[in-house]
Design an enzyme around this catalytic site. Structure first.
Site, PDB file in Angstrom:
ATOM      1  N   GLU A  40      37.462 -36.066 -28.382  1.00  0.00           N
ATOM      2  CA  GLU A  40      36.087 -36.017 -28.900  1.00  0.00           C
ATOM      3  C   GLU A  40      35.990 -35.501 -30.331  1.00  0.00           C
ATOM      4  O   GLU A  40      35.131 -34.671 -30.633  1.00  0.00           O
ATOM      5  CB  GLU A  40      35.218 -35.151 -27.973  1.00  0.00           C
ATOM      6  CG  GLU A  40      35.098 -35.752 -26.593  1.00  0.00           C
ATOM      7  CD  GLU A  40      34.372 -34.837 -25.618  1.00  0.00           C
ATOM      8  OE1 GLU A  40      33.575 -35.373 -24.830  1.00  0.00           O
ATOM      9  OE2 GLU A  40      34.596 -33.626 -25.629  1.00  0.00           O
TER      10      GLU A  40
HETATM   11  C1  NGO Z   1      35.378 -33.807 -21.480  1.00  0.00           C
HETATM   12  C2  NGO Z   1      35.349 -32.994 -22.739  1.00  0.00           C
HETATM   13  C3  NGO Z   1      35.239 -31.493 -22.459  1.00  0.00           C
HETATM   14  C4  NGO Z   1      34.179 -31.208 -21.414  1.00  0.00           C
HETATM   15  C5  NGO Z   1      34.476 -32.007 -20.162  1.00  0.00           C
HETATM   16  C6  NGO Z   1      33.439 -31.767 -19.089  1.00  0.00           C
HETATM   17  C7  NGO Z   1      37.445 -33.703 -22.332  1.00  0.00           C
HETATM   18  C8  NGO Z   1      38.880 -33.971 -22.443  1.00  0.00           C
HETATM   19  N1  NGO Z   1      36.654 -33.293 -23.297  1.00  0.00           N
HETATM   20  O1  NGO Z   1      36.786 -33.821 -21.178  1.00  0.00           O
HETATM   21  O2  NGO Z   1      34.952 -30.826 -23.650  1.00  0.00           O
HETATM   22  O3  NGO Z   1      34.189 -29.839 -21.102  1.00  0.00           O
HETATM   23  O4  NGO Z   1      34.550 -33.386 -20.435  1.00  0.00           O
HETATM   24  O5  NGO Z   1      33.660 -32.484 -17.916  1.00  0.00           O
END
Ligand code: NGO
Length: 532
Positions: free
Chosen positions: A338
């Site tokens: 992200e």
């Molecule tokens: C995503 C995000 C995290 C969140 C999570 C919540 C990843 C790899 N990045 O997973 O920052 O906490 O979802 O389910």
């Protein structure tokens, strides 16, 4: 007054008589029925063993049973751990010794066991666990434990018989990497809370503990060369609580405890996104030189290290060097998910510069699967966290990387993200990847999950637990159990043992064990739990 006076002396006698009767009843009840209870079948274990040959007389643990170990400190340590598990509920002395015959024997031998496999043989004279490595013996101990009545997990003496069915279990894992992740950034968890979870993971033969040590909401590990990361960046958490961080000694203690349960710690510093806590601690890490405030919300994708600045790489070098020095394990996870506030070009150039730093300090890179959009280093592992049926282009990119040699750890969010709600009524968790009941979480095949990825690229399975909504051990447990057991089975058991109908029965048998251990779990209606 007089009346009272005359009746009072009689009351204790009546009471005493009643107590005697009750005690006699308890004694009879305690001695008789348990002796007739059939021992747990050898295959009623989670994860399912690779192969089971039942037959012969069960072994019965008695007051005379000894734990017999090889004359090796490490095997003796596992023997002491086993005896420590069994003593409170059995009330037996269970001496750990390298003399004598019979009893429970832990023995290292060469043979076709693999790095973590074991054999358990049970008969009238004793139970023998044999493995090539201490890790194998330790996993065998977890099987032995599950073959005993759930009451063995209680910490006071239980009146029952302690039998282990006769026969042989021959077992070894499908995958070398069987992980669980705990997010200690969104909410901080103490060393004791992490160790409690480690004990729960060990019961299911999980061998990797991935700690998500930094994120926008908190930096949780002391770094001597950048002290404000922890002291300031670790000072809050989601919702604005006090947060916290691990001193280096705290972290060493977690590593030591994990190793005593045969888990390797995989530390993660998430970069270049998910870095608000670091940016808030050191203004020079931002591109405009202005430190943002600490963040206590739950949005993602808004922060980035400043990719063009040299100080960014000085920072990464220091952090990776100190963390690598503290970590005996092979891996260092660099996040990479992200990074929505980092341009693609910057992301690629950041990963090109950072991966060699990890290698320089002797560690293998793990990154979230977005790393496959850059140039994964030789030997790097990518952790897939996408969903079924979405984002075909991204899946194709991950599969392509796998064909080029990048190993994969599978953590599909709509299967084994333990923070997903079970149903719309689940109080904790989130549902961005959907609602994930126990069956959905279990019923998939890691070997065939990602089209186009060679089977040899799949290194294992990991169940992440993100903590935006979790603050207590009971919260961790409620989201992890029962799904964690299923993820552990997907990582350990051969595909041939897979089947929901048999699994749900084996899983149901874990319920009384969790009750005895004080594990707060979700009593999914999909599982035929015995009545409490
Ligand atoms: C995503 C995000 C995290 C969140 C999570 C919540 C990843 C790899 N990045 O997973 O920052 O906490 O979802 O389910």
């Amino acid at each position: 007054m007089r009346r009272n006076h005359s009746t009072t002396p009689r009351t204790p006698r009546v009471l005493a008589a009643l107590l005697l009767l009750a005690a006699a009843g308890a004694f009879t009840l305690g001695a008789a029925p348990a002796a007739e209870a059939a021992p747990t079948p050898l295959n009623r274990v989670v994860p399912a063993p690779a192969s089971v040959t039942p037959g012969g007389t069960p072994y019965r643990i008695t007051r005379a049973t000894a734990v017999r170990v090889d004359a090796s400190a490490e095997v003796r340590g596992i023997g002491a751990y086993l005896a420590g598990l069994l003593r409170p509920a059995t009330g037996y002395p269970l001496p750990v010794t390298d003399r004598g015959t019979g009893g429970i024997r832990l023995h290292l031998a060469s043979g076709d066991f693999g790095a973590e496999g074991y054999r358990l043989q049970s008969g009238a004279r004793g139970v023998t666990l044999t493995a090539r490595t201490p890790a194998g013996l330790f996993h065998g101990v977890q099987t032995l434990r599950q073959l005993l009545p759930a009451a063995v997990e209680k910490r006071t003496v239980q009146r029952t018989t302690w039998q282990i069915a006769g026969g042989t279990v021959q077992d070894r894992p499908r995958y070398a990497y069987r992980g669980a992740m705990l997010d200690v950034s969104r909410h901080f968890f103490t060393v004791a809370q992490v160790e409690r979870y480690i004990d729960q993971l060990a019961l299911y033969k999980v061998n990797e503990l991935h700690l998500h040590l930094s994120d926008d909401q908190g930096w949780r590990i002391a770094v001597d060369s950048w002290p404000r990361l922890a002291s300031y960046g670790g000072s809050t958490q989601v919702g604005g609580g006090r947060g916290g961080f691990y001193t280096k000694d705290d972290y060493r203690e977690i590593v030591r405890y994990a190793a005593s349960r045969y888990l390797e710690v995989v530390p993660e510093i998430d970069m270049p996104g998910h870095t608000n806590a670091a940016l808030a601690s050191y203004a020079q890490l931002t591109c405009d030189g202005v430190a943002p405030p600490l963040y206590t919300g739950t949005q993602v994708g808004f922060s980035s290290l400043c990719v063009p600045k040299q100080v960014t790489y000085d920072f990464v070098d220091d952090v990776v060097r100190e963390l690598a020095a503290l970590t005996p394990g092979r891996y260092l996870h660099i996040g990479g998910d992200e990074a929505h506030s980092t341009s693609h070009t910057d992301y690629v150039s950041f990963m090109d510069r950072v991966q060699p730093v990890v290698a320089r300090y002797g560690k293998t890179v793990i990154g979230w699967h977005q790393l496959t959009g850059a140039h994964p280093a030789r030997g790097a592992l990518a952790q897939y966290w996408g969903l079924d049926g979405t984002n075909a282009a991204e899946k194709a990119q991950v599969a392509q990387a796998a064909r080029n040699g990048t190993g994969l750890i599978l953590s599909p969010a709509d299967r084994i993200y333990l923070d997903m709600k079970y149903t719309s009524g689940t109080r904790l968790g989130t549902k961005w990847a959907g609602l994930v009941e126990v069956r959905r979480s279990y019923d998939w095949n890691p070997g065939a999950y990602l089209a186009g990825a060679p089977a040899s690229a799949i290194r294992g399975v990991e169940a992440p637990l993100w903590s935006e909504t979790l603050t207590r051990s009971a919260d961790i447990e409620y989201m992890a159990f029962p799904r964690l057991a299923g993820a552990a089975e997907l990582g350990w058991s051969p595909a041939a043992t897979h089947g929901w109908n048999a699994y749900r029965v084996r899983l149901a048998a874990q319920g009384p064990r969790w009750d005895a251990l004080g594990i707060h779990y979700y009593r999914s209606p999909q599982v035929p739990w015995p009545a409490r």
